[in-house]
Write an enzyme that holds these catalytic residues in place. Structure first.
Site, PDB file in Angstrom:
ATOM      1  N   ARG A 288     -11.293  -8.528  -2.198  1.00  0.00           N
ATOM      2  CA  ARG A 288     -12.606  -7.883  -2.238  1.00  0.00           C
ATOM      3  C   ARG A 288     -13.138  -7.750  -3.650  1.00  0.00           C
ATOM      4  NH1 ARG A 288     -10.762  -2.934   1.247  1.00  0.00           N
ATOM      5  NH2 ARG A 288      -9.121  -3.356  -0.220  1.00  0.00           N
TER       6      ARG A 288
ATOM      7  N   LYS B 215       1.705   2.993   2.680  1.00  0.00           N
ATOM      8  CA  LYS B 215       0.673   3.665   3.478  1.00  0.00           C
ATOM      9  C   LYS B 215       1.267   4.254   4.749  1.00  0.00           C
ATOM     10  CE  LYS B 215      -2.882   0.188   2.289  1.00  0.00           C
ATOM     11  NZ  LYS B 215      -3.637  -0.924   2.886  1.00  0.00           N
TER      12      LYS B 215
ATOM     13  N   HIS C 137     -12.029  -7.820   7.765  1.00  0.00           N
ATOM     14  CA  HIS C 137     -10.847  -8.601   8.170  1.00  0.00           C
ATOM     15  C   HIS C 137     -11.258  -9.743   9.099  1.00  0.00           C
ATOM     16  CE1 HIS C 137      -8.485  -4.596   7.693  1.00  0.00           C
ATOM     17  NE2 HIS C 137      -8.091  -5.389   6.709  1.00  0.00           N
TER      18      HIS C 137
ATOM     19  N   SER D 257     -10.138  -0.222   5.614  1.00  0.00           N
ATOM     20  CA  SER D 257      -9.655   0.542   6.775  1.00  0.00           C
ATOM     21  C   SER D 257      -9.628   2.034   6.454  1.00  0.00           C
ATOM     22  CB  SER D 257      -8.244   0.082   7.158  1.00  0.00           C
ATOM     23  OG  SER D 257      -8.254  -1.269   7.519  1.00  0.00           O
TER      24      SER D 257
HETATM   25  O1  PNS Z   1      -3.423  -4.686   4.643  1.00  0.00           O
HETATM   26  P1  PNS Z   1      -2.391  -4.346   3.594  1.00  0.00           P
HETATM   27  O2  PNS Z   1      -1.911  -2.909   3.754  1.00  0.00           O
HETATM   28  O3  PNS Z   1      -2.882  -4.608   2.192  1.00  0.00           O
HETATM   29  O4  PNS Z   1      -1.167  -5.339   3.853  1.00  0.00           O
HETATM   30  C1  PNS Z   1      -0.025  -5.308   3.040  1.00  0.00           C
HETATM   31  C2  PNS Z   1       1.137  -6.045   3.740  1.00  0.00           C
HETATM   32  C3  PNS Z   1       1.444  -5.382   5.078  1.00  0.00           C
HETATM   33  C4  PNS Z   1       0.751  -7.486   3.957  1.00  0.00           C
HETATM   34  C5  PNS Z   1       2.368  -5.931   2.782  1.00  0.00           C
HETATM   35  O5  PNS Z   1       2.696  -4.586   2.566  1.00  0.00           O
HETATM   36  C6  PNS Z   1       3.562  -6.701   3.338  1.00  0.00           C
HETATM   37  O6  PNS Z   1       3.643  -7.908   3.192  1.00  0.00           O
HETATM   38  N1  PNS Z   1       4.494  -5.980   4.002  1.00  0.00           N
HETATM   39  C7  PNS Z   1       5.659  -6.566   4.598  1.00  0.00           C
HETATM   40  C8  PNS Z   1       6.921  -6.380   3.718  1.00  0.00           C
HETATM   41  C9  PNS Z   1       6.916  -7.372   2.580  1.00  0.00           C
HETATM   42  O7  PNS Z   1       7.085  -8.556   2.775  1.00  0.00           O
HETATM   43  N2  PNS Z   1       6.665  -6.860   1.361  1.00  0.00           N
HETATM   44  C10 PNS Z   1       6.464  -7.712   0.195  1.00  0.00           C
HETATM   45  C11 PNS Z   1       7.683  -8.038  -0.552  1.00  0.00           C
HETATM   46  S1  PNS Z   1       8.442  -6.637  -1.261  1.00  0.00           S
END
Ligand code: PNS
Length: 162
Positions: A90, A41, A17, A128
């Protein structure tokens, strides 16, 4: 001024990250790293802990700000006047999910463009989840996360086990 948001669950932040954040900071004037919740998650660290880890790890990068938000990323980008969403990629396995998220976010906020930065080769395998697993099983995480947060992660892993 070009502002980008770099979202993630960062549970916890890894060197992979940090690599993406540093590279984004070299491209954009202002990078807001935003700690969010991923509905798919269950987090090991609280949002406050994740923010604290990121603040420690990015303290030397002057154009990086760390924030948190409970809500839609598209809405957060709109509120912060950010036209760019930076995500790290990745492997091919990340692509389908990230592609769906990018299209969803553009539907919700057509002004925000998702930009993908490819991982540096040395971090391709790193996640992570892997860090949490290694920490809980007593392995060495020093090459995987910023040195300033190693002890905090190990402490939490021990707490969870006991
Ligand atoms: O590091 P990650 O877990 O891949 O991040 C995913 C994250 C947190 C960026 C994604 O789940 C997210 O954007 N969550 C906020 C809610 C949202 O906007 N969801 C997308 C539209 S449904």
């Amino acid at each position: 001024m070009k502002t980008a948001v770099c979202p993630g669950s960062f549970d916890p932040v890894t060197l992979g990250h940090i690599d993406i954040i540093k590279r984004a900071a070299a491209i954009f004037d202002h990078v807001i790293v935003v700690v969010m919740n991923n509905a798919a998650k269950r987090a090991m660290f609280t949002q406050e802990e994740r923010v604290d880890f990121l603040r420690q790890a990015t303290a030397g990068i002057t154009n990086v700000e760390v924030d948190c938000y409970d809500g839609l990323l598209a809405e957060y980008a709109r509120q912060r006047g950010a036209n760019v969403i930076v995500k790290g990629l990745r492997a091919l396995s990340d692509f389908e999910y990230e592609f769906q998220m990018a299209l969803t976010n553009r539907k919700l906020n057509p002004n925000a463009e998702t930009v993908f930065l490819t991982t540096s080769a040395q971090y391709m395998y790193l996640s992570s989840s892997l860090v949490k697993q290694i920490a809980q099983l007593g392995g060495d995480i020093r090459d995987l996360v910023p040195s300033c947060i190693v002890d905090d992660i190990l402490r939490k892993a021990r707490q969870i086990k006991s």
